[in-house]
Design a protein around this motif. Structure first.
Motif, PDB file in Angstrom:
ATOM      1  N   GLY A 313       1.413 -12.059  23.320  1.00  0.00           N
ATOM      2  CA  GLY A 313       1.005 -13.281  23.441  1.00  0.00           C
ATOM      3  C   GLY A 313      -0.166 -13.506  24.198  1.00  0.00           C
ATOM      4  O   GLY A 313      -0.412 -14.324  24.971  1.00  0.00           O
ATOM      5  N   LEU A 314      -1.230 -12.678  23.943  1.00  0.00           N
ATOM      6  CA  LEU A 314      -2.517 -12.616  24.842  1.00  0.00           C
ATOM      7  C   LEU A 314      -3.460 -12.690  23.728  1.00  0.00           C
ATOM      8  O   LEU A 314      -3.398 -12.566  22.713  1.00  0.00           O
ATOM      9  CB  LEU A 314      -2.699 -11.216  25.574  1.00  0.00           C
ATOM     10  N   LYS A 315      -4.917 -13.213  24.302  1.00  0.00           N
ATOM     11  CA  LYS A 315      -5.845 -13.232  23.359  1.00  0.00           C
ATOM     12  C   LYS A 315      -6.430 -11.685  23.401  1.00  0.00           C
ATOM     13  O   LYS A 315      -6.128 -11.183  24.191  1.00  0.00           O
ATOM     14  CB  LYS A 315      -7.033 -14.015  24.016  1.00  0.00           C
ATOM     15  N   ARG A 316      -6.957 -11.368  22.448  1.00  0.00           N
ATOM     16  CA  ARG A 316      -7.474 -10.076  22.205  1.00  0.00           C
ATOM     17  C   ARG A 316      -8.241  -9.578  23.374  1.00  0.00           C
ATOM     18  O   ARG A 316      -8.549  -8.556  24.043  1.00  0.00           O
ATOM     19  CB  ARG A 316      -8.099  -9.733  20.524  1.00  0.00           C
ATOM     20  N   THR A 317      -9.299 -10.605  23.710  1.00  0.00           N
ATOM     21  CA  THR A 317     -10.273 -10.349  24.680  1.00  0.00           C
ATOM     22  C   THR A 317      -9.810 -10.134  25.786  1.00  0.00           C
ATOM     23  O   THR A 317     -10.148  -9.497  26.763  1.00  0.00           O
ATOM     24  CB  THR A 317     -11.258 -11.616  24.644  1.00  0.00           C
ATOM     25  N   THR A 318      -8.398 -10.733  26.312  1.00  0.00           N
ATOM     26  CA  THR A 318      -7.783 -10.479  27.479  1.00  0.00           C
ATOM     27  C   THR A 318      -7.131  -9.207  27.417  1.00  0.00           C
ATOM     28  O   THR A 318      -7.237  -8.564  28.637  1.00  0.00           O
ATOM     29  CB  THR A 318      -6.614 -11.737  27.623  1.00  0.00           C
ATOM     30  N   LEU A 319      -6.593  -9.022  26.435  1.00  0.00           N
ATOM     31  CA  LEU A 319      -6.022  -7.421  26.459  1.00  0.00           C
ATOM     32  C   LEU A 319      -7.201  -6.439  26.627  1.00  0.00           C
ATOM     33  O   LEU A 319      -6.940  -5.545  27.565  1.00  0.00           O
ATOM     34  CB  LEU A 319      -5.351  -7.241  24.977  1.00  0.00           C
ATOM     35  N   VAL A 320      -8.088  -6.401  25.956  1.00  0.00           N
ATOM     36  CA  VAL A 320      -9.516  -5.648  25.918  1.00  0.00           C
ATOM     37  C   VAL A 320      -9.964  -5.603  27.260  1.00  0.00           C
ATOM     38  O   VAL A 320     -10.113  -4.684  27.991  1.00  0.00           O
ATOM     39  CB  VAL A 320     -10.499  -6.090  25.088  1.00  0.00           C
ATOM     40  N   ALA A 321      -9.723  -6.866  28.247  1.00  0.00           N
ATOM     41  CA  ALA A 321     -10.596  -6.696  29.576  1.00  0.00           C
ATOM     42  C   ALA A 321      -9.310  -6.052  30.462  1.00  0.00           C
ATOM     43  O   ALA A 321      -9.946  -5.378  31.389  1.00  0.00           O
ATOM     44  CB  ALA A 321     -10.553  -8.299  29.844  1.00  0.00           C
ATOM     45  N   LYS A 322      -7.980  -6.390  30.212  1.00  0.00           N
ATOM     46  CA  LYS A 322      -7.187  -5.713  31.050  1.00  0.00           C
ATOM     47  C   LYS A 322      -7.413  -4.054  30.712  1.00  0.00           C
ATOM     48  O   LYS A 322      -7.193  -3.314  31.679  1.00  0.00           O
ATOM     49  CB  LYS A 322      -5.791  -6.125  30.639  1.00  0.00           C
ATOM     50  N   LEU A 323      -7.422  -3.632  29.392  1.00  0.00           N
ATOM     51  CA  LEU A 323      -7.743  -2.288  29.066  1.00  0.00           C
ATOM     52  C   LEU A 323      -8.678  -1.594  29.956  1.00  0.00           C
ATOM     53  O   LEU A 323      -8.735  -0.325  30.592  1.00  0.00           O
ATOM     54  CB  LEU A 323      -7.734  -1.995  27.620  1.00  0.00           C
ATOM     55  N   ARG A 324      -9.683  -2.497  29.852  1.00  0.00           N
ATOM     56  CA  ARG A 324     -11.187  -1.971  30.564  1.00  0.00           C
ATOM     57  C   ARG A 324     -10.947  -1.709  32.036  1.00  0.00           C
ATOM     58  O   ARG A 324     -11.329  -0.820  32.789  1.00  0.00           O
ATOM     59  CB  ARG A 324     -12.140  -2.840  30.429  1.00  0.00           C
ATOM     60  N   ARG A 325     -10.204  -2.793  32.498  1.00  0.00           N
ATOM     61  CA  ARG A 325      -9.994  -2.596  34.190  1.00  0.00           C
ATOM     62  C   ARG A 325      -9.162  -1.333  34.416  1.00  0.00           C
ATOM     63  O   ARG A 325      -9.217  -0.803  35.570  1.00  0.00           O
ATOM     64  CB  ARG A 325      -9.189  -3.918  34.604  1.00  0.00           C
ATOM     65  N   ARG A 326      -8.207  -0.872  33.551  1.00  0.00           N
ATOM     66  CA  ARG A 326      -7.274   0.027  33.688  1.00  0.00           C
ATOM     67  C   ARG A 326      -7.889   1.632  33.328  1.00  0.00           C
ATOM     68  O   ARG A 326      -7.282   2.675  33.555  1.00  0.00           O
ATOM     69  CB  ARG A 326      -6.284   0.052  32.842  1.00  0.00           C
ATOM     70  N   ARG A 327      -9.267   1.617  32.899  1.00  0.00           N
ATOM     71  CA  ARG A 327      -9.808   2.749  32.343  1.00  0.00           C
ATOM     72  C   ARG A 327      -9.791   3.966  33.483  1.00  0.00           C
ATOM     73  O   ARG A 327      -9.882   3.566  34.612  1.00  0.00           O
ATOM     74  CB  ARG A 327     -11.222   2.381  32.224  1.00  0.00           C
ATOM     75  N   GLY A 328      -9.359   4.913  32.818  1.00  0.00           N
ATOM     76  CA  GLY A 328      -9.360   6.183  33.922  1.00  0.00           C
ATOM     77  C   GLY A 328      -7.855   6.100  34.590  1.00  0.00           C
ATOM     78  O   GLY A 328      -7.651   7.139  35.482  1.00  0.00           O
ATOM     79  N   GLY A 329      -7.141   5.029  34.593  1.00  0.00           N
ATOM     80  CA  GLY A 329      -6.050   4.924  35.248  1.00  0.00           C
ATOM     81  C   GLY A 329      -4.803   5.476  34.991  1.00  0.00           C
ATOM     82  O   GLY A 329      -4.410   6.711  35.290  1.00  0.00           O
ATOM     83  N   ASN A 330      -3.865   5.075  33.964  1.00  0.00           N
ATOM     84  CA  ASN A 330      -2.522   5.316  33.761  1.00  0.00           C
ATOM     85  C   ASN A 330      -2.041   5.530  32.251  1.00  0.00           C
ATOM     86  O   ASN A 330      -1.003   5.358  32.175  1.00  0.00           O
ATOM     87  CB  ASN A 330      -1.554   4.370  34.567  1.00  0.00           C
ATOM     88  N   GLY A 331      -2.990   6.171  31.571  1.00  0.00           N
ATOM     89  CA  GLY A 331      -2.574   6.396  30.439  1.00  0.00           C
ATOM     90  C   GLY A 331      -2.675   5.488  29.129  1.00  0.00           C
ATOM     91  O   GLY A 331      -2.438   5.877  27.865  1.00  0.00           O
ATOM     92  N   VAL A 332      -3.003   4.488  29.392  1.00  0.00           N
ATOM     93  CA  VAL A 332      -3.145   3.455  28.338  1.00  0.00           C
ATOM     94  C   VAL A 332      -4.389   3.652  27.386  1.00  0.00           C
ATOM     95  O   VAL A 332      -4.106   3.677  26.147  1.00  0.00           O
ATOM     96  CB  VAL A 332      -3.354   1.921  28.845  1.00  0.00           C
ATOM     97  N   GLU A 333      -5.235   4.331  28.204  1.00  0.00           N
ATOM     98  CA  GLU A 333      -6.559   4.816  27.139  1.00  0.00           C
ATOM     99  C   GLU A 333      -6.205   5.808  26.157  1.00  0.00           C
ATOM    100  O   GLU A 333      -6.819   5.746  25.367  1.00  0.00           O
ATOM    101  CB  GLU A 333      -7.551   5.153  28.324  1.00  0.00           C
ATOM    102  N   GLU A 334      -5.185   6.544  26.519  1.00  0.00           N
ATOM    103  CA  GLU A 334      -5.080   7.715  25.612  1.00  0.00           C
ATOM    104  C   GLU A 334      -4.366   7.046  24.209  1.00  0.00           C
ATOM    105  O   GLU A 334      -4.554   7.509  23.069  1.00  0.00           O
ATOM    106  CB  GLU A 334      -3.695   8.618  25.963  1.00  0.00           C
ATOM    107  N   LEU A 335      -3.765   5.951  24.418  1.00  0.00           N
ATOM    108  CA  LEU A 335      -3.333   5.192  23.192  1.00  0.00           C
ATOM    109  C   LEU A 335      -4.098   4.409  22.461  1.00  0.00           C
ATOM    110  O   LEU A 335      -3.843   3.859  21.279  1.00  0.00           O
ATOM    111  CB  LEU A 335      -1.938   4.290  23.772  1.00  0.00           C
ATOM    112  N   THR A 336      -5.265   3.979  22.989  1.00  0.00           N
ATOM    113  CA  THR A 336      -6.390   3.036  22.249  1.00  0.00           C
ATOM    114  C   THR A 336      -7.062   3.890  21.415  1.00  0.00           C
ATOM    115  O   THR A 336      -7.839   4.867  21.935  1.00  0.00           O
ATOM    116  CB  THR A 336      -7.236   2.463  23.321  1.00  0.00           C
ATOM    117  N   PRO A 337      -7.297   3.729  19.990  1.00  0.00           N
ATOM    118  CA  PRO A 337      -8.067   4.489  19.374  1.00  0.00           C
ATOM    119  C   PRO A 337      -9.673   4.249  19.689  1.00  0.00           C
ATOM    120  O   PRO A 337     -10.105   3.276  20.247  1.00  0.00           O
ATOM    121  CB  PRO A 337      -7.857   3.918  18.042  1.00  0.00           C
TER     122      PRO A 337
END
Ligand SMILES: Nc1ncnc2c1ncn2[C@@H]1O[C@H](COP(=O)(O)OP(=O)(O)O)[C@@H](O)[C@H]1O
Ligand SMILES: [Mg+2]
Length: 337
Positions: A313-337
């Motif tokens: 239920g998020l905008k794509r841009t919001t999700l992308v921003a959240k992913l960017r903030r988490r970069r190098g953090g906790n495994g989310v990056e591994e799952l993004t192509p």
């Protein structure tokens, strides 16, 4: 002692159940390669159905009337494996009291299935390469080469190319084996097949149940769908068998599922943070929860951010921003192509 197994007829009619695009592709590939003698390398985690794929290829091939012989290279000591594969002459080594046919001879006219091929020792890898190149082999202790007419199918639950990079598996053999590579996906990557497999195994187990058939209710099905199945189809088959055998009534409910599955599914839904005496890091806990939802959404959408955002239920841009903030953090990056 005979360490390899012949195909028994109970296996020949077994189908590869599944409607997921990845499975449809494998079914089409099986049909295509069955008509040929090409060497096939099947990779995938344990329990995904690699042996079943090999048996199907054999059953649909012109060799179907010939033997299908399976040998687990990881389960047999290196010294024994050579004589299992190629046979031996009388007196070739201590204990070789008689001449013994190896599977390359016994399987002539049929198919050999070399399971866990990554475990094969370097000297044996050389000998296998020779059979694949020359279609001939030499029994242990013999000075004569023998011709053989077999189709070879190999399987590995290790990434065989990694073994090549690490210097543990011969590169030339790797390429000889993977003329046709078939990759069987883990069950969690094709969850849409879980209901079909539940029904398939349910039908099979119900047929052997004198008290009459049992069914699996919707809530239990949802939980089975959400579970990650580290043991893949084999684990699902075992769970259904266990549930049918232990069922008291005629319906399997969520409460009847194995505790490990219940815990896993519960953990996915409510990660319960405990407030300890030392206090609690609110921001970190919220972040961890957010992170868990994002990881799950990405996994369900196969890494597609647009689809994952929609699920959350998020905008794509919001999700992308959240992913960017988490970069190098906790495994989310591994799952993004
Ligand atoms: N797609 C499928 N449809 C029906 N049964 C399957 C399927 N995949 C695996 N199985 C069953 O699951 C069990 C494990 O499969 P197997 O081929 O031995 O896996 P692997 O060789 O990859 O460890 C077997 O009983 C097999 O018949
Ligand atoms: Mg296997």
């Amino acid at each position: 002692m005979l360490l390899f197994r012949r195909l028994d007829s109970a296996h020949t009619h077994r189908n590869l159940i599944g409607q997921h695009p990845l499975i449809l592709r494998i079914q089409a590939l099986i049909k295509k390669v069955a008509a040929t003698d090409a060497t096939v390398l099947i990779s995938g985690e344990s329990g995904t159905g690699k042996e079943l794929v090999a048996r199907q290829i054999h059953s649909l091939s012109p060799r179907a009337a010939g033997p299908f012989i399976a040998l687990n290279c990881g389960a047999i000591p290196a010294e024994l494996l050579e004589s299992e594969l190629f046979g031996h002459e009388r007196g070739a080594f201590t204990g070789a009291v008689g001449t013994r046919h190896g599977m390359f001879q016994v399987a002539s006219g049929g198919t050999i299935f070399l399971d866990e091929v990554a475990e094969m020792s370097p000297p044996l890898q050389v000998k296998l390469l020779r059979v694949l190149q020359e279609r001939e082999f030499r029994p242990v202790g013999s000075d004569r080469s023998m011709k053989t007419d077999v189709r070879v199918i190999a399987a590995s639950n290790k990434e065989l190319f990694d073994e090549v990079s690490k210097g543990r598996f011969r590169e030339d053999l790797f390429y000889r084996l993977q003329v046709i590579p078939i990759r069987v996906p883990p069950l969690r990557d094709r969850r849409s097949d879980v209901p079909l497999l539940i029904d398939h195994f349910l039908e099979k187990m119900n047929a052997r149940r004198p008290q009459g058939p049992v069914r699996v209710n919707d809530e239990a099905r949802v939980q089975l769908w959400e579970y990650d199945w580290p043991g893949n189809v084999r684990e699902l088959e075992n769970v259904i068998e266990q549930l049918v055998v232990l069922a008291d009534g005629d319906t399997i409910e969520a409460e009847n599922l194995p505790p490990s599955i219940r815990r896993f599914v519960a953990g996915k839904h409510n990660p319960t943070p405990a407030l300890s005496d030392e206090g609690f890091d609110f921001n970190r806990a919220v972040e961890a929860f957010e992170n868990q939802l994002i990881v799950e959404a990405l996994r369900r959408s196969g890494g597609n951010k647009q689809a994952a955002a929609r699920l959350l239920g998020l905008k794509r841009t919001t999700l992308v921003a959240k992913l960017r903030r988490r970069r190098g953090g906790n495994g989310v990056e591994e799952l993004t192509p």
